[in-house]
Design a protein around this motif. Sequence first.
Motif, PDB file in Angstrom:
ATOM      1  N   ASN A 163      -5.960  -6.418   2.571  1.00  0.00           N
ATOM      2  CA  ASN A 163      -5.673  -5.934   1.214  1.00  0.00           C
ATOM      3  C   ASN A 163      -4.795  -6.901   0.431  1.00  0.00           C
ATOM      4  N   ASP A 164      -4.383  -8.003   1.084  1.00  0.00           N
ATOM      5  CA  ASP A 164      -3.624  -9.052   0.404  1.00  0.00           C
ATOM      6  C   ASP A 164      -4.523 -10.189  -0.090  1.00  0.00           C
ATOM      7  N   ILE A 165      -5.804 -10.142   0.212  1.00  0.00           N
ATOM      8  CA  ILE A 165      -6.699 -11.250  -0.126  1.00  0.00           C
ATOM      9  C   ILE A 165      -6.714 -11.531  -1.626  1.00  0.00           C
ATOM     10  N   LYS A 166      -6.821 -10.501  -2.434  1.00  0.00           N
ATOM     11  CA  LYS A 166      -6.951 -10.727  -3.878  1.00  0.00           C
ATOM     12  C   LYS A 166      -5.686 -11.316  -4.487  1.00  0.00           C
ATOM     13  N   MET A 167      -4.519 -10.995  -3.925  1.00  0.00           N
ATOM     14  CA  MET A 167      -3.325 -11.661  -4.456  1.00  0.00           C
ATOM     15  C   MET A 167      -3.218 -13.086  -3.918  1.00  0.00           C
ATOM     16  N   PHE A 168      -3.776 -13.349  -2.738  1.00  0.00           N
ATOM     17  CA  PHE A 168      -3.824 -14.723  -2.237  1.00  0.00           C
ATOM     18  C   PHE A 168      -4.694 -15.586  -3.150  1.00  0.00           C
ATOM     19  N   LYS A 207      -9.600  -1.405 -10.565  1.00  0.00           N
ATOM     20  CA  LYS A 207      -8.525  -2.195 -11.178  1.00  0.00           C
ATOM     21  C   LYS A 207      -7.266  -2.199 -10.311  1.00  0.00           C
ATOM     22  N   ALA A 208      -7.241  -1.377  -9.288  1.00  0.00           N
ATOM     23  CA  ALA A 208      -6.045  -1.250  -8.447  1.00  0.00           C
ATOM     24  C   ALA A 208      -6.086  -2.270  -7.309  1.00  0.00           C
ATOM     25  N   THR A 209      -5.735  -3.513  -7.643  1.00  0.00           N
ATOM     26  CA  THR A 209      -5.619  -4.557  -6.631  1.00  0.00           C
ATOM     27  C   THR A 209      -4.278  -5.254  -6.820  1.00  0.00           C
ATOM     28  N   LYS A 210      -3.769  -5.824  -5.753  1.00  0.00           N
ATOM     29  CA  LYS A 210      -2.494  -6.531  -5.842  1.00  0.00           C
ATOM     30  C   LYS A 210      -2.609  -7.742  -6.764  1.00  0.00           C
ATOM     31  N   GLY A 211      -3.760  -8.387  -6.734  1.00  0.00           N
ATOM     32  CA  GLY A 211      -3.963  -9.559  -7.578  1.00  0.00           C
ATOM     33  C   GLY A 211      -3.882  -9.218  -9.059  1.00  0.00           C
ATOM     34  N   ALA A 225       0.834  -1.204   0.000  1.00  0.00           N
ATOM     35  CA  ALA A 225       0.000   0.000   0.000  1.00  0.00           C
ATOM     36  C   ALA A 225       0.868   1.253   0.000  1.00  0.00           C
ATOM     37  N   ARG A 226       2.161   1.081   0.233  1.00  0.00           N
ATOM     38  CA  ARG A 226       3.082   2.218   0.245  1.00  0.00           C
ATOM     39  C   ARG A 226       3.296   2.784  -1.162  1.00  0.00           C
ATOM     40  N   SER A 227       3.908   3.980  -1.194  1.00  0.00           N
ATOM     41  CA  SER A 227       4.318   4.592  -2.449  1.00  0.00           C
ATOM     42  C   SER A 227       5.730   4.154  -2.795  1.00  0.00           C
ATOM     43  N   VAL A 228       6.106   4.339  -4.055  1.00  0.00           N
ATOM     44  CA  VAL A 228       7.462   4.008  -4.470  1.00  0.00           C
ATOM     45  C   VAL A 228       8.481   4.877  -3.744  1.00  0.00           C
ATOM     46  N   VAL A 229       8.089   6.100  -3.383  1.00  0.00           N
ATOM     47  CA  VAL A 229       8.998   7.001  -2.670  1.00  0.00           C
ATOM     48  C   VAL A 229       9.422   6.404  -1.335  1.00  0.00           C
ATOM     49  N   SER A 230       8.460   5.906  -0.559  1.00  0.00           N
ATOM     50  CA  SER A 230       8.811   5.324   0.734  1.00  0.00           C
ATOM     51  C   SER A 230       9.496   3.972   0.570  1.00  0.00           C
ATOM     52  N   MET A 231       9.149   3.230  -0.493  1.00  0.00           N
ATOM     53  CA  MET A 231       9.794   1.936  -0.728  1.00  0.00           C
ATOM     54  C   MET A 231      11.247   2.092  -1.149  1.00  0.00           C
ATOM     55  N   GLN A 232      11.561   3.185  -1.827  1.00  0.00           N
ATOM     56  CA  GLN A 232      12.943   3.405  -2.258  1.00  0.00           C
ATOM     57  C   GLN A 232      13.888   3.484  -1.061  1.00  0.00           C
ATOM     58  N   LEU A 234      12.420  -6.770 -11.432  1.00  0.00           N
ATOM     59  CA  LEU A 234      11.004  -6.645 -11.745  1.00  0.00           C
ATOM     60  C   LEU A 234      10.446  -5.357 -11.144  1.00  0.00           C
ATOM     61  N   PRO A 235       9.421  -4.768 -11.763  1.00  0.00           N
ATOM     62  CA  PRO A 235       8.782  -3.583 -11.178  1.00  0.00           C
ATOM     63  C   PRO A 235       8.130  -3.916  -9.844  1.00  0.00           C
ATOM     64  N   ILE A 236       7.925  -2.893  -9.042  1.00  0.00           N
ATOM     65  CA  ILE A 236       7.224  -3.064  -7.765  1.00  0.00           C
ATOM     66  C   ILE A 236       5.756  -2.641  -7.940  1.00  0.00           C
ATOM     67  N   ILE A 237       4.920  -3.152  -7.051  1.00  0.00           N
ATOM     68  CA  ILE A 237       3.492  -2.824  -7.057  1.00  0.00           C
ATOM     69  C   ILE A 237       3.242  -1.896  -5.879  1.00  0.00           C
ATOM     70  N   GLU A 238       2.788  -0.683  -6.149  1.00  0.00           N
ATOM     71  CA  GLU A 238       2.571   0.295  -5.075  1.00  0.00           C
ATOM     72  C   GLU A 238       1.106   0.709  -5.010  1.00  0.00           C
ATOM     73  N   PHE A 239       0.738   1.329  -3.899  1.00  0.00           N
ATOM     74  CA  PHE A 239      -0.646   1.775  -3.679  1.00  0.00           C
ATOM     75  C   PHE A 239      -1.639   0.656  -3.987  1.00  0.00           C
ATOM     76  N   ASN A 240      -1.322  -0.547  -3.498  1.00  0.00           N
ATOM     77  CA  ASN A 240      -2.213  -1.704  -3.653  1.00  0.00           C
ATOM     78  C   ASN A 240      -2.521  -2.048  -5.111  1.00  0.00           C
ATOM     79  N   GLY A 241      -1.654  -1.642  -6.032  1.00  0.00           N
ATOM     80  CA  GLY A 241      -1.882  -1.948  -7.440  1.00  0.00           C
ATOM     81  C   GLY A 241      -2.300  -0.757  -8.272  1.00  0.00           C
TER      82      GLY A 241
END
Length: 288
Positions: free
Chosen positions: A232-237, A203-207, A43-50, A60-67
């Motif tokens: 918020n991890d359910i859809k990728m599960f 459309k913004a889901t981790k899954g 759910a974080r932004s790329v700024v905080s993940m950096q 590989l690219p990262i997934i931010e803001f839950n997709g």
Amino acid sequence: MNILYVSDLDGTLLGDNAILSSFSKKILDELLHQGLQFTVASARSVVSMQAILKDLNLRLPIIEFNGAFISDLDSGRHEIINSICPSIVESIYKLILEFGCVPFISSFNGTEDCAYYKDIINDGMRWHINDRLTSKDRRLRSIEDLTHSFSDQVVCLTVIGHAQELLELQGAIIERHETNVETHLMENQYSPGWYWLTIHDRKATKGQAIQTLVENYGLQESEIVVFGDQINDIKMFKIANHAIAVANADAELKSYATLEIGSNREDSVVKYIYHNWSKNMFLNLTLT
């Protein structure tokens, strides 16, 4: 067998201090250099993940803001943007005000990411703004009229408050826009007692983001292994071959898990990846 590993960050890959331990960083760095297919979905932004994932060579690219964004970690460049329809942003913003709340608005203005804010009306919001100021978050924008942000590509509205008021607000948003948006309501584990309601495009889901990565990066033959701790991890599960919950995970998420491992305090995700990936590498060498 090719394996794609995708991990949530807070409460999963990171310890309770929101830091990637030196042990986990060292092991991940070694495995990535050996060819590990790994990325994060947060759910974080790329700024905080950096800052958190500094010096890790994620190919590989990262997934931010839950997709909402699929982005390159090093440059911050967005490869995919799932923004909310402007008319829906306006409608939801009016609902938020009706409930006596004020949102943070996250967007992309065509050049850079922005995090707009106006009034800070509670201690939960104050914690968040202080955390971002301490981190020298370059996205922060204080503006007099939040509607001026609506000309950007808005990817998330974040409302911080007490659980009951946000639950009622979430219900009102779902009643009006259920087919158009994705909402999550969770307690901020770093500021107990304060809850965050986030609103994204449907459309913004981790899954969906993981499936996009699989299609765009030739990973169709890979098994998908995911790690998480919150709803918020359910859809990728649901889309994974192996869905792994940490011991401290939400009970609802655990009901979707194929396996439970140790807690986020024990480097459990990286220990699992190390043993699982090493085992599969050995099997591949034996078969060839």
